[in-house]
Design an enzyme around this catalytic site. Sequence first.
Site, PDB file in Angstrom:
ATOM      1  N   GLN A  75       1.318  -1.036  -0.132  1.00  8.80           N
ATOM      2  CA  GLN A  75       0.160   0.004  -0.058  1.00  8.80           C
ATOM      3  C   GLN A  75       0.743   1.487   0.513  1.00  8.80           C
ATOM      4  O   GLN A  75       0.357   1.910   0.523  1.00  8.80           O
ATOM      5  CB  GLN A  75      -1.139  -0.498   1.435  1.00  8.80           C
ATOM      6  CG  GLN A  75      -2.151  -0.504   1.377  1.00  8.80           C
ATOM      7  CD  GLN A  75      -2.818  -0.673   0.282  1.00  8.80           C
ATOM      8  OE1 GLN A  75      -2.995   0.676  -0.606  1.00  8.80           O
ATOM      9  NE2 GLN A  75      -4.007  -1.313  -0.728  1.00  8.80           N
ATOM     10  N   SER A  76       2.372   1.506  -0.887  1.00  5.83           N
ATOM     11  CA  SER A  76       2.567   2.589  -0.891  1.00  5.83           C
ATOM     12  C   SER A  76       2.172   3.919  -1.503  1.00  5.83           C
ATOM     13  O   SER A  76       1.690   3.571  -2.335  1.00  5.83           O
ATOM     14  CB  SER A  76       4.089   2.384  -2.182  1.00  5.83           C
ATOM     15  OG  SER A  76       5.067   3.248  -2.403  1.00  5.83           O
ATOM     16  N   ASN A  77       1.940   4.710  -0.365  1.00  8.01           N
ATOM     17  CA  ASN A  77       1.385   5.844  -1.108  1.00  8.01           C
ATOM     18  C   ASN A  77       2.544   6.544  -1.672  1.00  8.01           C
ATOM     19  O   ASN A  77       2.290   7.361  -3.176  1.00  8.01           O
ATOM     20  CB  ASN A  77       1.226   6.813   0.001  1.00  8.01           C
ATOM     21  CG  ASN A  77       0.469   6.343   0.441  1.00  8.01           C
ATOM     22  OD1 ASN A  77      -0.715   6.270   0.667  1.00  8.01           O
ATOM     23  ND2 ASN A  77       0.797   6.995   2.047  1.00  8.01           N
TER      24      ASN A  77
END
Length: 336
Positions: A75-77
């Site tokens: 879930q890397s921004n």
Amino acid sequence: MNLAQFPRVHLAHLPTPLEFMPRLTEALGGPDIWIKRDDCTGLSTGGNKTRKLEFLMAEARDQGADIVLTQGATQSNHARQTAAAAAKLGMDCHILLEDRTGYNHENYKYNGNVLLDVLHGASIEHRGPDLDMNAEMEDVADKMRADGRNAYTIPGGGSNATGALGYVNCALEMLNQFVTTSLKVDHIVHATGSAGTQAGLVTGLKATNANIPLLGIGVRAPKLKQEENVYNLAVKTAEKLGCPGVVAPEDVVANTDYVGPGYGIPAADTLEAIDIFARTEAILLDPVYSAKGAAGLIDLIRKGQFKKGETVVFLHTGGAIGLTGYTHEFDVAAKA
Ligand SMILES: *Cc1c(COP(=O)(O)O)cnc(C)c1O
């Protein structure tokens, strides 16, 4: 110090707002709490990586890159904002996603940032935990170069001296807002991970002799490791800016008491922070970074480290789109 000497593409909506939070201030009964809205940088739901990408993507463009690579947790921004920036600039984007949490929920794997990675047209490959992800990425980039691609690699979080320039710029932007608002700020607090945000801020604050203490609330590494990472990057950032030596080790302060069970896994106080911000100020925090930063802010106010009569600025670094990857944490079916 002259930031204008560095190539930059304008991707962010700047300046981001600086706002008072009256209901949160009242609820906690301590210092006046203001919020710097870097969740509103505008690029594909915003967040702090957009400021770094203004300098990183300019470097990629100037090197003639036709593809950018980066890496991060599922879930890397940062991966999502890189995919968005690449789309906007007409470059391909390839992302390596690390399974750092072991979560198997559908929403974690395919919703939130991952959905946006796909919508922006990035190609994705996966890795298990505990690898050197930057080395994995460089291997993939080398294979692409052997195939004739001009590949530009961005380290995790966009945290090198080029990316950190984006947060030197944010420090200057905030100082200017403090002047125009006549705000005497006693502390700036934010979530710190791959270190670029804190390194850029501390460099900007020290180079301008701002005399405002900065506190990073850690989301992964232990305190000494986090402070070392930030300091080392601040040293490089100051050198790049032509003001070597402006940051001393004691200027870099991290508190890592709010990491909880580990990176990307919310603790009870993380979820409480999400709840409090949403109900008092209608501000959405994310469970991986900004809510851990806010949990630290709330606890340090309750403990009296930040006091009534003082003014604290919480830098909101974004990430709320990740909430949709964490629906399993919120008992939605029972309440809706
Ligand atoms: C990446 C990130 C951070 C941490 O910033 P670093 O520069 O990696 O330390 C904080 N908040 C959010 C929402 C992020 O995506």
